[in-house]
Write an enzyme that holds these catalytic residues in place. Sequence first.
Site, mmCIF file in Angstrom:
data_model
loop_
_atom_site.group_PDB
_atom_site.id
_atom_site.type_symbol
_atom_site.label_atom_id
_atom_site.label_comp_id
_atom_site.label_asym_id
_atom_site.label_seq_id
_atom_site.Cartn_x
_atom_site.Cartn_y
_atom_site.Cartn_z
ATOM 1 N N PHE A 4 -17.464 13.127 -46.565
ATOM 2 C CA PHE A 4 -16.220 12.870 -45.841
ATOM 3 C C PHE A 4 -15.902 14.110 -45.009
ATOM 4 O O PHE A 4 -15.974 15.229 -45.510
ATOM 5 C CB PHE A 4 -15.065 12.584 -46.798
ATOM 6 C CG PHE A 4 -15.239 11.341 -47.630
ATOM 7 C CD1 PHE A 4 -15.174 10.086 -47.052
ATOM 8 C CD2 PHE A 4 -15.475 11.430 -48.992
ATOM 9 C CE1 PHE A 4 -15.335 8.934 -47.815
ATOM 10 C CE2 PHE A 4 -15.628 10.293 -49.770
ATOM 11 C CZ PHE A 4 -15.557 9.042 -49.183
ATOM 12 N N VAL A 61 -18.226 17.736 -48.457
ATOM 13 C CA VAL A 61 -17.268 17.941 -47.376
ATOM 14 C C VAL A 61 -18.033 18.211 -46.080
ATOM 15 O O VAL A 61 -18.797 19.177 -45.995
ATOM 16 C CB VAL A 61 -16.328 19.118 -47.678
ATOM 17 C CG1 VAL A 61 -15.348 19.309 -46.513
ATOM 18 C CG2 VAL A 61 -15.580 18.897 -48.980
ATOM 19 N N LYS A 62 -17.812 17.359 -45.081
ATOM 20 C CA LYS A 62 -18.453 17.577 -43.788
ATOM 21 C C LYS A 62 -17.593 18.517 -42.951
ATOM 22 O O LYS A 62 -16.402 18.266 -42.737
ATOM 23 C CB LYS A 62 -18.642 16.253 -43.037
ATOM 24 C CG LYS A 62 -19.746 15.389 -43.600
ATOM 25 C CD LYS A 62 -19.962 14.146 -42.772
ATOM 26 C CE LYS A 62 -20.842 14.407 -41.572
ATOM 27 N NZ LYS A 62 -21.201 13.141 -40.870
ATOM 28 N N LEU A 63 -18.211 19.579 -42.511
ATOM 29 C CA LEU A 63 -17.560 20.545 -41.631
ATOM 30 C C LEU A 63 -18.430 20.718 -40.395
ATOM 31 O O LEU A 63 -19.638 20.962 -40.516
ATOM 32 C CB LEU A 63 -17.391 21.885 -42.338
ATOM 33 C CG LEU A 63 -16.281 21.937 -43.397
ATOM 34 C CD1 LEU A 63 -16.560 22.992 -44.436
ATOM 35 C CD2 LEU A 63 -14.942 22.208 -42.727
#
Length: 249
Positions: free
Chosen positions: A67, A93-95
């Site tokens: 996400f 966690v997509k960054l």
Amino acid sequence: MPTRLADLKVKLFTDGADKAQIVEMAKQPWIAGFTTNPSLLKKAGVSDYEAYARDVVAAVPDKPISFEVFSDELDEMHAQAQVIASWGRNVYVKLPVTNTKGEGLYEMVRALSRDGVKINMTAIFAEDQIVKAIDALDGGAPACVSVFAGRLADFGIDYRPIMRDAVARARRTKNVEIIWASTREVFNVIEADEIGCHIITAPADILKKLAAIGTRTGAEISLDAVKAFCADAEAAGLTLRTKLTDAAQ
């Protein structure tokens, strides 16, 4: 070259945000995980992000799901990453590699990764971005680096040496995997597998075609195409006057 679905070594992730589709694909033993992004969330009509994400994690608690943060301010991106990480043990966690101002997120990613946050660093296109992303994640929590091979190809850029280099660098670490992203066709899965990529993420409609690998020869596919043209011409009611049709009348 793999001759059937079972021969693939690359892990297959579904790229999409439709909950029903995610649950459907999660039932397939050959699907290893899922990726989403803000554009896919918009397409799926998601408005309550946290409620949606927690619902998906509850439905699929045993496979990795990515996400993405959506803020453009570094401090808020960091805070959003911490919230997203709390949604489940299987959550990555997509960054993005930078914000819209071009400010790099490498140090933020380094800190979060060493705090135990699983990271999927995304929107990566260039070799120097790959080097810096892997360096930032090396030694931290399990992590992925998403390289957009398909979009590079859209601009006429040969992604193959970039992907090979990324895989080689990641394999020198203990915790970083490379995701082949922006998949355009089934053969990309074959390419990713041959290069030794850890993961490829693709839309469900592409992944569903993988069952056909090795089931047809070129000659058989050709005959199928000709039959389809013939059937469609008849269904469309196409006619053309020629000397032979005149003679028949």
